[in-house]
Design a protein around this motif. Structure first.
Motif, PDB file in Angstrom:
ATOM      1  N   ILE B  62      32.363 105.202  57.944  1.00  0.00           N
ATOM      2  CA  ILE B  62      33.183 105.691  59.059  1.00  0.00           C
ATOM      3  C   ILE B  62      34.666 105.613  58.710  1.00  0.00           C
ATOM      4  N   GLU B  65      37.759 105.916  61.240  1.00  0.00           N
ATOM      5  CA  GLU B  65      38.432 104.904  62.035  1.00  0.00           C
ATOM      6  C   GLU B  65      39.734 104.432  61.402  1.00  0.00           C
ATOM      7  N   ASP B  69      46.471 105.990  62.537  1.00  0.00           N
ATOM      8  CA  ASP B  69      47.801 105.380  62.559  1.00  0.00           C
ATOM      9  C   ASP B  69      48.769 106.062  61.597  1.00  0.00           C
TER      10      ASP B  69
ATOM     11  N   THR C  93      43.665 102.232  64.686  1.00  0.00           N
ATOM     12  CA  THR C  93      42.746 101.403  63.908  1.00  0.00           C
ATOM     13  C   THR C  93      42.915  99.928  64.258  1.00  0.00           C
ATOM     14  N   TRP C  95      42.736  97.535  66.358  1.00  0.00           N
ATOM     15  CA  TRP C  95      42.182  97.298  67.688  1.00  0.00           C
ATOM     16  C   TRP C  95      42.531  95.929  68.247  1.00  0.00           C
ATOM     17  N   ASP C 222      33.562 104.675  65.808  1.00  0.00           N
ATOM     18  CA  ASP C 222      34.555 103.931  65.043  1.00  0.00           C
ATOM     19  C   ASP C 222      34.715 102.518  65.613  1.00  0.00           C
ATOM     20  N   ILE C 223      35.898 101.887  65.360  1.00  0.00           N
ATOM     21  CA  ILE C 223      36.084 100.523  65.875  1.00  0.00           C
ATOM     22  C   ILE C 223      36.627 100.618  67.291  1.00  0.00           C
ATOM     23  N   GLN C 225      37.338 102.992  69.275  1.00  0.00           N
ATOM     24  CA  GLN C 225      38.576 103.770  69.288  1.00  0.00           C
ATOM     25  C   GLN C 225      38.383 105.276  69.447  1.00  0.00           C
ATOM     26  N   MET C 226      37.142 105.801  69.338  1.00  0.00           N
ATOM     27  CA  MET C 226      36.977 107.255  69.236  1.00  0.00           C
ATOM     28  C   MET C 226      36.013 107.733  70.313  1.00  0.00           C
TER      29      MET C 226
END
Lengths: 179, 413, 235
Positions: B62, B65, B69, C93, C95, C222-223, C225-226
């Motif tokens: 993944i 992710e 940023d 990212t 988090w 994702d972490i 986040q998505m």
């Protein structure tokens, strides 16, 4: 779909499933193909994270400012993800903070049971802002019944000669009575 | 429907090793430069963000992710395309033409120096039932009677003992090259000329990393890796990042930017059955046909002024040229021998230096090719500038073992 | 749980509802017509406060949908289901530097999809939803992210039965991931298939009464986040 002038799309109705256990694979009850990839990486860390890791080796938690967004960021990075500008001005933060959220974890990555559960969570580090601002770590010297959100904690460091410039140079965070 | 324009490009230098920066840093650098080039604020003006990346190259499952940023995409529509950069351009094209998005950022990069086992990752892309077992560990006894790893030849950081040697997956290129040479009466010397040309072109490209002043003789005397493929026929890997910003025509005009249109693109995948699919780069032929149709190009040989063609292996440039119709079958070597493919020739190919001269930047290859075309169309190519360039083509292949590729066509307004 | 003082029982109700809803789904792995809140609360603790029956299993599976353009759809059917809006959004990212109690990335993705679909008041205009429910609390989290209720209200709606199949706002009538299974990347496909079946009246035993007109599906990744969101409408 009843009308005959429409194009028919055919598909199997309700395909049934079959039970399968990992022992079926081990015992070659089912035909399978096995491969262990030999894959290794060594990631470059980059300037900002390198400085943070060097700080940990010295027993310090470092942060960096984004003056535009009024943030004091940790873990530090070379740019601010909100304004997309560069970050600037390093600061040494305290090694204390507050538990932002946590979990009591009973399983290892392969879902095997761990008898003594692992306490893990996110710590908002004192001095960094805006809250929540911090990183994830283990908790120790507290029981699963004591841990709660908002609890004050302090880093427990590895002895200096065992530190290697990694997030695990902090062993865990323990309860902290001071301010 | 609006036309789609390139309004910004940005890139890092390309280097064989970049231990000083991490993957986020190179992405940030390329994107920052592209946004500055377009005079836009990514946090206000860009409506959609796309990164082209393959998890195994990056070393994260993944990878999506780890993207937002550094490209300016936090709390914005952002997605990762698991493929070459030209697929990202295509996705952006569709988002803009459908009216869904106005300004789209597309980023692709290579941080292959972080990957210690490049060949093993590539082998992992082979079919696990039929192809991997016969291209993977070769069961072979150690005949020498010597220790497996004497002091002068220590065990590699990653790798099997010599009882189970592995074949580097580039052997597939050797198979295909053999087929191509025989089928088109092309010689190994012809292929060597591609390496000489592209590495020479790279001297004129400041960001290229593998420029070299070599002769056909050097290439011919370089060691066989996968006969007939020799060491200097292979493009070496490189780190680098590239970012493109695309926009609809209205915004492009408002920004006062002279439009360069993404006027056509196409993509195609062949079957993964290595032993039954053709070896004639059908993916390139079909993706080019789609792109030509979209761009209204009837006679590519006459209408296209320059092209950047996938040259991860020397013979690939010749094979692809024929597949996309810039040469007839077997004719690419003739054009090469006549000098038509040189910067001063009638159809300059890989003026940037190509992957042989710049380096193989994995999923960024398509954007590196596109970068050169846009730079030429803008007239910013410096010493390698080709005069009167109006239409340019970028073509990329998803490398071994894939039969997948894409084509993009750019036109000056 | 801490920010909104949510009770574990109310979270467990989600799991009970979904595992019961899954009865009648031909692909369901974990349908259970008799499961109770006590069963969930008494199941093995995995990572407190998450227990075994709060979690969906990783499953094998595939889902496929066929889209076609409006120009040719009448060649295939007189009753198309329209894809009215899509949205997607990703958060940082990092988090550990943001609040986790409200999923902003879901609300941003939902706003994008609702705008495209011309939905101004999601609570009134959306008849049912298939939010991503790999854990039972995530359904509640995502209902709030999808702007289907106020922050902290999702557990209350669940307790009051509003999210049952015959309630005012059915949530996960398919049985969701908790009842059907979690096919990881195929999850949105599973959700979208259910929207299609419900909106075309083909959901069989799982059919929501009253001919629903508009449904929304959502996936997460994702972490933390998505999010991706899809809105569909009966033709």
């Amino acid at each position: 779909m009843e009308k005959s002038n429409k194009k028919e799309i055919t598909y199997p109705k309700n395909p049934a499933g079959t039970h399968l256990r990992s022992s079926d694979i081990r015992n070659k009850v089912i035909t399978h193909s096995w491969w262990e990839p030999e894959i290794q990486y060594a990631w470059s860390i980059g300037p900002a994270m390198s400085k943070f890791l060097h700080g940990l080796k010295e027993g310090k938690i470092l942060g960096i400012h984004c003056h535009k967004c009024k943030r004091l960021i940790t873990p530090p990075r070379s740019f601010c993800e909100y304004c997309y500008g560069p970050t600037d001005t390093w600061v040494e933060l305290k090694d204390t903070g507050t538990i932002n959220t946590y979990s009591i974890s009973y399983l290892d990555p392969n879902a095997n049971r761990i008898e003594d559960p692992i306490l893990i969570g996110v710590i908002s580090i004192d001095g960094a802002y805006p809250k929540p601002m911090g990183f994830m770590h283990y908790f120790g010297e507290m029981s699963k019944d004591e841990i709660k959100i908002g609890m004050r904690v302090k880093a427990v460091w590895k002895p200096e000669n065992e530190r290697e410039g990694a997030i695990t140079d902090i062993k865990y965070f323990k309860p902290y009575g001071g301010d | 429907m609006t036309r789609v324009c390139v309004i910004g490009i940005g890139h890092t230098d390309f280097n064989c090793m970049t231990p000083d920066v991490n993957w986020k840093d190179i992405m940030y650098e390329a994107c920052q430069k592209a946004y500055a080039d377009a005079s836009i604020d990514p946090r206000k003006d860009i409506t959609s963000f796309i990164t082209c990346a393959e998890d195994y190259w990056e070393g994260f499952s993944i990878f999506d992710e780890f993207v937002p940023d550094q490209i300016g995409a936090v709390l914005r529509p952002c997605c990762t395309v698991c493929g070459d950069g030209i697929y990202g351009l295509g996705t952006a094209y569709m988002q803009i033409q459908s009216g869904l998005m106005d300004v789209v950022s597309i980023e692709a990069h290579s941080k292959v120096s972080d990957l210690l086992t490049y060949g093993d990752v590539m082998l992992h892309a082979f079919d696990p039932i039929y192809d991997r077992p016969v291209s993977g560990p070769v069961e072979r006894p150690n005949y020498s009677g010597l220790p497996s790893y004497p002091p002068e030849n220590p065990k590699p950081l990653a790798g099997k003992t010599d009882e189970t040697e592995r074949v580097h997956p580039y052997f597939l290129a050797g198979l295909e090259m053999q087929h191509y040479l025989r089928n088109t009466n092309t010689t190994e010397e012809d292929c060597a000329m591609i390496a000489v040309k592209n590495k020479k072109n790279a001297f004129l490209n400041p960001y290229a990393d593998y420029e070299a002043n070599i002769t056909v003789d050097h290439v011919m005397k370089s060691e066989y890796c996968f006969k007939p493929l020799k060491k200097l026929d292979i493009s070496p890997n490189v780190d680098g990042a590239i970012c493109f910003v695309l926009a609809n025509e209205k915004i492009t005009r408002e920004l006062g930017i002279e439009p360069i249109y993404l006027s056509g693109f196409g993509w195609c995948s062949e079957t993964p059955w290595l032993s039954t699919r053709g070896m004639e780069a059908e993916y390139a032929k079909k993706s080019a046909a789609m792109a030509y149709k979209m761009a209204g190009i009837v006679n590519p040989r006459k209408e296209i002024n320059i092209a950047e063609i996938d040259d991860r292996f020397t013979y690939k440039e010749l094979q692809h040229l024929e597949a996309i119709g810039l040469a007839r079958k077997g004719e690419a070597k003739e054009l090469l021998r006549e000098g038509a493919l040189e910067i001063k020739g009638s159809i300059p190919i890989n003026s940037s230096g190509g992957s042989l001269g710049v380096g193989n930047s994995l999923e960024a290859t398509g954007l590196q090719k596109s970068l050169e075309i846009v730079t030429q169309l803008r007239g910013h190519a410096g010493k390698r500038q080709i005069p009167d360039v109006k239409v340019g083509l970028a073509q990329s292949w998803r490398e071994i073992p894939s039969g997948s590729g894409a084509v993009a066509i750019f036109t000056r307004g | 749980m801490t920010v909104y003082d949510v009770k574990k029982e109310d979270i467990a109700r989600v799991s009970v509802k979904n595992k019961r809803n899954a009865v009648g789904h031909p692909c369901a792995q974990l349908a259970d017509p008799n499961i109770t809140v006590e069963d969930v609360l008494n199941s093995e603790i995995m990572a407190w406060p998450v227990q075994r029956l709060d979690i969906s299993p990783p499953s094998d599976g595939a889902a496929a949908l066929i889209y076609c353009s409006e120009d040719i759809v009448r060649q295939y059917t007189d009753d198309p289901v329209w894809v009215d809006g899509v949205g997607w959004n990703i958060d940082s990212t990092m988090w550990t530097n943001r609040d986790l109690y409200f999923p902003r990335y879901v609300s941003e993705a939902a706003k994008m999809a609702y705008k495209m679909a011309g939905i101004h008041n999601p609570r009134k205009e959306i008849d049912f939803a298939e939010p991503y429910d790999p854990f039972d609390y995530k359904e509640l989290h995502h209902m709030e992210g999808l702007l289907l209720c106020d922050k902290g209200q999702a557990p209350i709606l669940t307790r009051e039965g509003v999210t049952q199949r015959d309630g005012d706002l059915p949530i996960c009538p398919s049985g969701g991931l908790l009842g059907v299974g979690n096919p990881i990347a195929a999850t949105m496909g599973q959700k979208a298939c259910e929207l299609y079946w419900q909106l075309s009246g083909k959901a069989g035993k799982r059919q929501i009464p009253g001919d629903p007109m508009v449904g929304v599906g959502q996936a997460w990744g994702d972490i933390m986040q998505m999010a991706t969101v899809i809105c569909m409408r009966r033709g």
